[in-house]
Design an enzyme around this catalytic site. Structure first.
Site, PDB file in Angstrom:
ATOM      1  N   LYS A  74      34.902  27.867  42.974  1.00  0.00           N
ATOM      2  CA  LYS A  74      35.756  27.062  43.149  1.00  0.00           C
ATOM      3  C   LYS A  74      36.712  27.570  44.271  1.00  0.00           C
ATOM      4  CE  LYS A  74      39.376  29.307  41.471  1.00  0.00           C
ATOM      5  NZ  LYS A  74      40.092  29.904  42.717  1.00  0.00           N
ATOM      6  N   TYR A 109      22.638  38.453  52.577  1.00  0.00           N
ATOM      7  CA  TYR A 109      22.486  37.116  52.021  1.00  0.00           C
ATOM      8  C   TYR A 109      21.211  36.672  51.599  1.00  0.00           C
ATOM      9  CZ  TYR A 109      27.778  37.469  51.986  1.00  0.00           C
ATOM     10  OH  TYR A 109      29.064  38.151  51.868  1.00  0.00           O
ATOM     11  N   ARG A 132      26.831  41.683  52.798  1.00  0.00           N
ATOM     12  CA  ARG A 132      26.470  41.651  54.543  1.00  0.00           C
ATOM     13  C   ARG A 132      26.011  43.158  54.661  1.00  0.00           C
ATOM     14  NH1 ARG A 132      32.053  38.865  56.663  1.00  0.00           N
ATOM     15  NH2 ARG A 132      32.869  40.222  54.567  1.00  0.00           N
ATOM     16  N   ILE A 189      36.177  38.457  42.886  1.00  0.00           N
ATOM     17  CA  ILE A 189      35.601  37.469  41.942  1.00  0.00           C
ATOM     18  C   ILE A 189      34.347  37.713  41.725  1.00  0.00           C
ATOM     19  CG2 ILE A 189      34.951  35.751  43.725  1.00  0.00           C
ATOM     20  CD1 ILE A 189      37.010  35.007  40.808  1.00  0.00           C
ATOM     21  N   ALA A 190      33.480  38.281  42.426  1.00  0.00           N
ATOM     22  CA  ALA A 190      32.111  38.619  42.267  1.00  0.00           C
ATOM     23  C   ALA A 190      32.187  39.625  40.995  1.00  0.00           C
ATOM     24  CB  ALA A 190      31.353  39.243  43.256  1.00  0.00           C
ATOM     25  N   HIS A 201      31.155  29.156  51.567  1.00  0.00           N
ATOM     26  CA  HIS A 201      30.347  28.587  50.421  1.00  0.00           C
ATOM     27  C   HIS A 201      29.308  27.548  51.052  1.00  0.00           C
ATOM     28  CE1 HIS A 201      33.557  28.998  47.377  1.00  0.00           C
ATOM     29  NE2 HIS A 201      33.314  30.257  47.965  1.00  0.00           N
ATOM     30  N   ARG A 208      42.518  36.913  52.745  1.00  0.00           N
ATOM     31  CA  ARG A 208      42.091  35.723  52.769  1.00  0.00           C
ATOM     32  C   ARG A 208      43.172  34.534  52.266  1.00  0.00           C
ATOM     33  NH1 ARG A 208      41.356  33.802  47.628  1.00  0.00           N
ATOM     34  NH2 ARG A 208      41.579  35.026  45.955  1.00  0.00           N
TER      35      ARG A 208
END
Length: 331
Positions: A96, A57, A37, A15-16, A78, A164
């Site tokens: 989301k 991060y 990380r 998604i990134a 999140h 996930r």
């Protein structure tokens, strides 16, 4: 304030990468930094998309040349990721589902408000031309009074229990990952939820592999929504009234056409193309709000996000789905 908005991306997953691609098509957007990380993961990401690589991060959040941070990590991360970015004085666009539960979301919204910082849930479908066209048609009265929404989203996931999607430690399950789409658009079209009834199939790992829920909306309408990690559903959304209906065609959460069918049999299909890969529209809105000094978007307010998280909490209560984060808030 610089003419361009300098983005940081927190996370280097699928998604990134999709969001990084979207920034290429977003006016006045610059990918300034990426945090992971490990430095190696961040460097591999920046070699493909640009920006400065950060091996944690925290380093990304503290970087002086970052205006907005996009959080694209798994759901259970999140809360800490967004809180860290806000504490560092950064505006945040968070993927989301916003958090695992409403209690986490309430803390983040309170922090953003206290620090007067922009915070928005990255519900990209709220900003697409397809939804805007559906709203225009509904408001025109062409299909009469809209009182019913039917929406589904699903695919047969080819992944193991550690992935996930199925791993409870990573916020796995159909509801949080894809059920939020039909829920969010149903609410956008018919208004706040008054009550909900839900059923689910819980898989071997303890998360919901498919969930269906019926919503009664405060304005009197109803919606029926389904999500599945087991089956390839039509993934369409229909909103209907007494004079006709509008269908957001596959896949509704980024539909490029909508079809209107009137009671008299007349039908037409309207093209609703979007920019880039679709994520561009939410990036444009986040930039607009941040540059205007707003702390939330009118199209996806803090209260909208809190209400949706509350509905998902109730759905999870009914289907018996709990995550580790729930215990922290005595839920």
């Amino acid at each position: 304030m610089t003419a361009s908005v300098r983005w940081g991306i927190l996370g280097t997953g699928r998604i990134a990468k999709a969001f990084a691609n979207a920034l290429k098509d977003t006016p006045d957007a610059v990918l300034a930094g990426v945090g992971s990380r490990t430095l190696e993961s961040a460097q591999a990401f920046t070699q493909e998309f640009g920006g400065t690589a950060y091996g944690s991060y925290e380093e990304l959040a503290q970087a002086a040349d970052i205006d907005l941070i996009y959080v694209g990590t798994p759901h259970p991360m999140h809360f800490e990721n967004v809180r860290m970015a806000l504490e560092a004085g950064k505006g945040v666009l968070c993927e989301k589902a916003f958090t695992v539960n409403r209690a986490e979301a309430e803390q983040l919204v309170a922090l953003a408000r206290a620090k007067n910082l922009f915070l928005m849930e990255a519900m990209w479908s709220r900003y697409l031309p397809g939804l805007a066209e559906v709203r225009r048609i509904v408001e025109s009265g062409e299909i009469g009074k809209a009182v019913q929404v039917i929406a589904d989203l699903g695919f047969a996931a080819q992944a193991g229990p550690e992935h996930r999607l199925f791993n409870p430690a990573l916020g796995g399950g159909a509801l949080l990952d894809i059920g939020i789409y039909p829920l969010s658009i149903a609410v956008a079209l018919l208004g706040p939820v008054e009550s909900v009834v839900a059923q689910a199939d819980i898989g071997a790992t303890g998360v919901d592999e498919q969930t269906s829920f019926v919503l009664k909306h405060r304005g009197g309408g109803m919606s029926s929504c389904s999500c599945s990690l087991r089956a390839h559903l039509p993934s369409e959304l229909t909103i209907a009234g007494d004079l006709g209906r509008v269908r957001m065609n596959t896949k509704f959460h980024h539909a490029q056409t909508v079809t209107v069918t009137r009671l008299d049999g007349v039908a037409r299909t309207v093209a609703t193309p979007y920019l880039g890969n679709g994520y561009v529209h939410e990036a444009i809105e986040a930039q607009r709000c941040w540059q205007a000094g707003l702390i939330e978007s009118p199209g996806m307010t803090h209260d909208d996000t809190l209400a949706l998280m509350g509905v998902m909490d109730e759905i999870r209560r009914q289907i018996g789905l709990k995550y580790a984060a729930d215990a922290l808030f005595n839920q």
